[in-house]
Design a protein around this motif. Structure first.
Motif, mmCIF file in Angstrom:
data_model
loop_
_atom_site.group_PDB
_atom_site.id
_atom_site.type_symbol
_atom_site.label_atom_id
_atom_site.label_comp_id
_atom_site.label_asym_id
_atom_site.label_seq_id
_atom_site.Cartn_x
_atom_site.Cartn_y
_atom_site.Cartn_z
ATOM 1 N N ARG A 19 -4.075 13.409 18.987
ATOM 2 C CA ARG A 19 -4.799 14.787 18.465
ATOM 3 C C ARG A 19 -6.028 14.484 18.396
ATOM 4 O O ARG A 19 -6.966 15.122 18.691
ATOM 5 N N ALA A 22 -8.003 14.254 21.458
ATOM 6 C CA ALA A 22 -8.277 15.481 21.892
ATOM 7 C C ALA A 22 -9.291 16.052 21.375
ATOM 8 O O ALA A 22 -10.406 16.716 21.952
ATOM 9 N N GLU A 23 -9.402 16.022 20.040
ATOM 10 C CA GLU A 23 -10.480 16.749 19.100
ATOM 11 C C GLU A 23 -11.737 16.086 19.379
ATOM 12 O O GLU A 23 -12.782 16.984 19.446
ATOM 13 N N ALA A 26 -12.947 17.060 22.861
ATOM 14 C CA ALA A 26 -13.375 18.426 23.100
ATOM 15 C C ALA A 26 -14.833 18.567 22.310
ATOM 16 O O ALA A 26 -15.412 19.322 22.790
ATOM 17 N N TYR A 31 -12.235 18.693 28.337
ATOM 18 C CA TYR A 31 -10.885 19.220 28.009
ATOM 19 C C TYR A 31 -9.934 18.144 27.865
ATOM 20 O O TYR A 31 -9.937 17.109 28.427
ATOM 21 N N ALA A 32 -8.872 18.391 27.006
ATOM 22 C CA ALA A 32 -7.721 17.422 26.587
ATOM 23 C C ALA A 32 -6.640 18.099 26.392
ATOM 24 O O ALA A 32 -6.449 19.428 26.143
ATOM 25 N N GLN A 33 -5.394 17.448 26.482
ATOM 26 C CA GLN A 33 -4.194 17.828 26.157
ATOM 27 C C GLN A 33 -3.493 16.482 25.534
ATOM 28 O O GLN A 33 -3.697 15.469 26.005
ATOM 29 N N ALA A 34 -3.032 17.036 24.180
ATOM 30 C CA ALA A 34 -2.263 15.776 23.373
ATOM 31 C C ALA A 34 -0.905 16.177 23.423
ATOM 32 O O ALA A 34 -0.550 17.157 22.731
ATOM 33 N N ILE A 35 0.195 15.402 24.120
ATOM 34 C CA ILE A 35 1.522 15.813 24.127
ATOM 35 C C ILE A 35 2.239 14.593 23.328
ATOM 36 O O ILE A 35 2.274 13.691 23.806
ATOM 37 N N PRO A 36 2.841 15.305 22.262
ATOM 38 C CA PRO A 36 3.753 14.013 21.606
ATOM 39 C C PRO A 36 5.182 14.319 22.228
ATOM 40 O O PRO A 36 5.527 15.401 22.771
ATOM 41 N N VAL B 5 -9.063 22.536 18.755
ATOM 42 C CA VAL B 5 -8.006 21.879 19.657
ATOM 43 C C VAL B 5 -6.862 22.324 18.687
ATOM 44 O O VAL B 5 -6.767 21.863 17.448
ATOM 45 N N THR B 171 2.116 20.687 21.831
ATOM 46 C CA THR B 171 0.857 20.254 22.517
ATOM 47 C C THR B 171 -0.325 20.615 22.166
ATOM 48 O O THR B 171 -0.530 22.033 22.069
ATOM 49 N N ALA B 172 -1.371 19.910 21.736
ATOM 50 C CA ALA B 172 -2.760 20.216 21.279
ATOM 51 C C ALA B 172 -3.753 20.329 22.451
ATOM 52 O O ALA B 172 -3.560 19.630 23.250
#
Lengths: 272, 381
Positions: A19, A22-23, A26, A31-36, B5, B171-172
């Motif tokens: 995350r 991603a932050e 950004a 653009y970002a996607q953080a997937i746990p 985010v 998902t962030a």
């Protein structure tokens, strides 16, 4: 699009690290996607998280199968060749590992970079939460996000003293990381061993969950059985009234160390 | 407007905060739990003037939002999977009493922890408007739009905004958060009808009791026009809209075939469509957002423009078939020249749906569009 896969253990902050990236990106207008990847993971269990980064909104919602970068924030998982499964040709393997890349045993058509994040984390944070240190190394080695953006993301999430210490870990790792070298080690990832499942339960060894290992001093032990009672994993058996630890079952939770009334159990850092 | 985010669950809680929800009631259930945590964080920090009522289960949660909505509070509820099923009985009443409750349903399938649409789809007959959304931005925007639709005097029907658990809930990704003033301009305060508050309660006025079936059905069918209006106005004010509010056609120009998908599968499908278009294949995507009321007119128009439709259902009505597949076939039955309608079940119990899976399904639909023979059997992917 850049795709990243994180390996770590519950509690080391792999999900938080994903995350924070991603932050940070950004903030830089990307653009970002953080997937746990959540299952029934908990503190100590191997976990996986993914990050996608792109210049336009990211729409695909499947998991990352062929990452450009693999980041391993746990030093013991860093020994497992399976963490490099699916890593793209020419990709980067960034390991929390105490020695330079030349001594890494994992090999393939990718680059490998190392940072001793556990030592940095222990010295800056006082505990082996290695995520922010590894992010400092990530920033230096990949240039995907600026150190400053990561610092801002960390301080926003962890205001005050904890944030400052994490920034210190980040900066130290930025300086101390060993830059990428071709991965020439002898061990290749085996596809049949999914990197996010490294064994759980009584049938499999959970030895590599440990950061610290409890060692009993049988001379000091008074045979009170408290460790035997409290061990949540039934890893301790009694032989002649004294505890014997089955290290395949011990996850290194430290409860026995805490409970021992005569301090007969020492908590020793696992060697990597 | 600021970009933050955030995970899907924070987007839902933020949507409720910006909508100035006054009473929120929920029982925590994975993967919805963190909505409850975010709401309580907002309330504790003083960012949200809202009463959060702790209840012992979802059945009570639904009954308490009914009561709060009836006396004039804007109410929010959120749930997942088994919790969603547990509130089935009072959900009928919320709709029958025409109470504009908005509820986030963070999909968790009925056979385990992982997501599919079987939780909310089990409520198709409860008289709730059902939306299925594809990303965290749409979660936030749809919660705000849902209040505007639900509270419209032509509607006064509760709305469930469904999004895939795990895939979105944790998902962030960047979300544009509108300013409070912009949302206030878009969403006027809620007034209950009739009011039960002492100062304006009229004892002679007829009490609003359960609306009869025929009228109830008609109100929900007619809500389609209001949904379109609200979606359009939202687009003008905030610069984002979602198709016509009911369906969104993505790259359907000159398409001889379309695939239809809901929720996050629609999001992934956009990449698959781009790949196939790049190869010159005449295919487009229809995202089905509003399942109830079902956009029959849209599918009749689409059905008259293409030769084949492939519906990807992240659900199964056991012993009947895919819900979307069944509804689309119903919609096109009266057309003079009907397209082929192929069915696929994908992503049930959280099974991963890859871009390549969707490309493969799309190739089968294209084959049907070319008039080649394909198996008419619904396929499990």
């Amino acid at each position: 699009m850049i795709e990243i896969r994180f390996h770590g253990r519950g509690g080391q902050g792999a999900v938080t690290a994903s995350r924070l990236i991603a932050e940070a990106v950004a903030k830089e207008g990307k653009y970002a996607q953080a997937i746990p990847m959540y299952g029934t993971e908990r503190r100590g269990a191997p976990v996986t998280a993914y990050v996608r980064i792109d210049y336009r909104p990211i729409r695909r919602r499947d998991l990352v199968h062929e990452p450009d970068i693999v980041i391993v924030i746990d030093p013991i998982l860093s020994r497992k060749p399976s963490v490099a499964a699916g890593l793209k040709s020419g990709g980067l393997l960034l390991l929390n590992y105490p020695t330079p890349p030349e001594e890494v045993e994992i090999g393939g058509d990718f680059m490998v970079s190392t940072v001793d994040a556990t030592t940095i984390a222990l010295e800056t944070l006082g505990r082996p939460i290695t995520n922010t240190a590894v992010l400092g190394a990530f920033s230096r080695v990949t240039g995907i996000t600026k150190l400053k953006s990561l610092e801002e993301a960390i301080l926003k999430r962890f205001p005050g003293e904890i944030g400052k210490r994490n920034v210190e870990a980040l900066r130290r790792a930025y300086e101390e990381v060993h830059l990428p070298k071709p991965a020439k080690g002898p061990l290749r990832p085996r596809e049949e061993e999914p990197p996010h499942v490294t064994g759980y339960g009584v049938l499999k060894s959970v030895a590599d969950w440990r950061v610290f290992r409890p060692v009993v001093d049988l001379e000091k032990c008074v045979g009170c059985r408290l460790c035997w009672i409290y061990c949540p994993e039934t890893a301790i058996s009694l032989v002649d009234e004294k505890p014997i630890i089955d290290y395949d079952k011990c996850k290194g939770c430290g409860i026995c160390v805490h409970e021992c009334p005569v301090k007969a159990i020492e908590f020793v850092r696992e060697s990597v | 407007m600021t970009v933050e985010v955030m995970v899907g669950n924070k987007a839902a809680a933020t949507g409720a905060k910006l909508s100035r929800v006054q009473v929120a009631v929920a029982f925590p259930v994975t993967p919805q739990t963190t909505i409850v945590e975010y709401l309580n964080e907002f309330i504790t920090k003083g960012e949200m003037d809202c009463e959060f009522i702790n209840v012992e289960g979802e059945l009570s949660a639904q009954v308490v939002v009914q009561a709060a909505s009836r006396i004039g509070a804007r109410t929010f509820c959120c749930t997942s999977g088994p919790g969603c099923l547990y509130m089935h009985h009072p959900m009928h009443d919320t709709s029958s009493l025409r109470l504009p409750v908005v509820m986030a349903v963070v999909h968790r399938g009925n056979k385990g922890m992982q997501p599919d649409h079987t939780d909310l789809m089990s409520h198709i007959m409860t008289g709730w408007i059902q939306w299925y959304v594809e990303n965290n931005q749409e979660v936030l925007d749809s919660i705000i739009m849902a209040y505007r639709v639900a509270e419209d005097m032509r509607v006064r029907i509760p709305i469930a905004v469904g999004y895939d658990g795990y895939i979105l809930s944790y998902t962030a990704e960047p979300v544009d958060v509108p300013e409070q003033e912009e949302v206030d301009d878009f969403l006027p305060p809620y007034k209950p009808t009739p009011s039960l508050m002492p100062e304006d309660f009229d004892p002679k006025a007829p009490l609003w009791w359960r609306v009869p079936w025929e009228e109830h059905h008609k109100v929900i069918v007619d809500a389609k026009e209001v949904i379109k209006e609200v979606n359009e106005e939202f687009g003008k004010r905030f610069g984002r809209s979602y198709g016509n509010g009911l369906v969104e056609e993505y790259r359907c120009e000159d398409a001889e075939a379309v695939i239809v998908a809901m929720g996050t599968i629609a999001s992934t499908a956009r990449d698959a469509i781009d790949n196939l278009k790049a190869e010159g294949k005449p295919i487009g995507l229809v995202k089905l957002k509003c399942l109830v009321p079902f956009p029959y007119e849209d599918f009749q128009r689409i059905g008259s423009e293409v030769r084949a439709i492939g519906m990807i259902d992240r659900n199964v009505c056991l012993g009947v078939g895919g819900v979307g597949h069944t509804f689309i076939r119903n919609a096109i039955y009266d057309l003079e020249e009907r397209p082929k309608v192929l069915g696929f079940h994908a992503g049930l119990a959280g099974k991963e749906v890859k871009v390549s899976d969707i490309e493969r399904m799309a190739e089968k639909v294209l084959k049907a569009a070319r008039g080649e023979s394909v198996s008419p059997l619904v396929e499990w992917v």
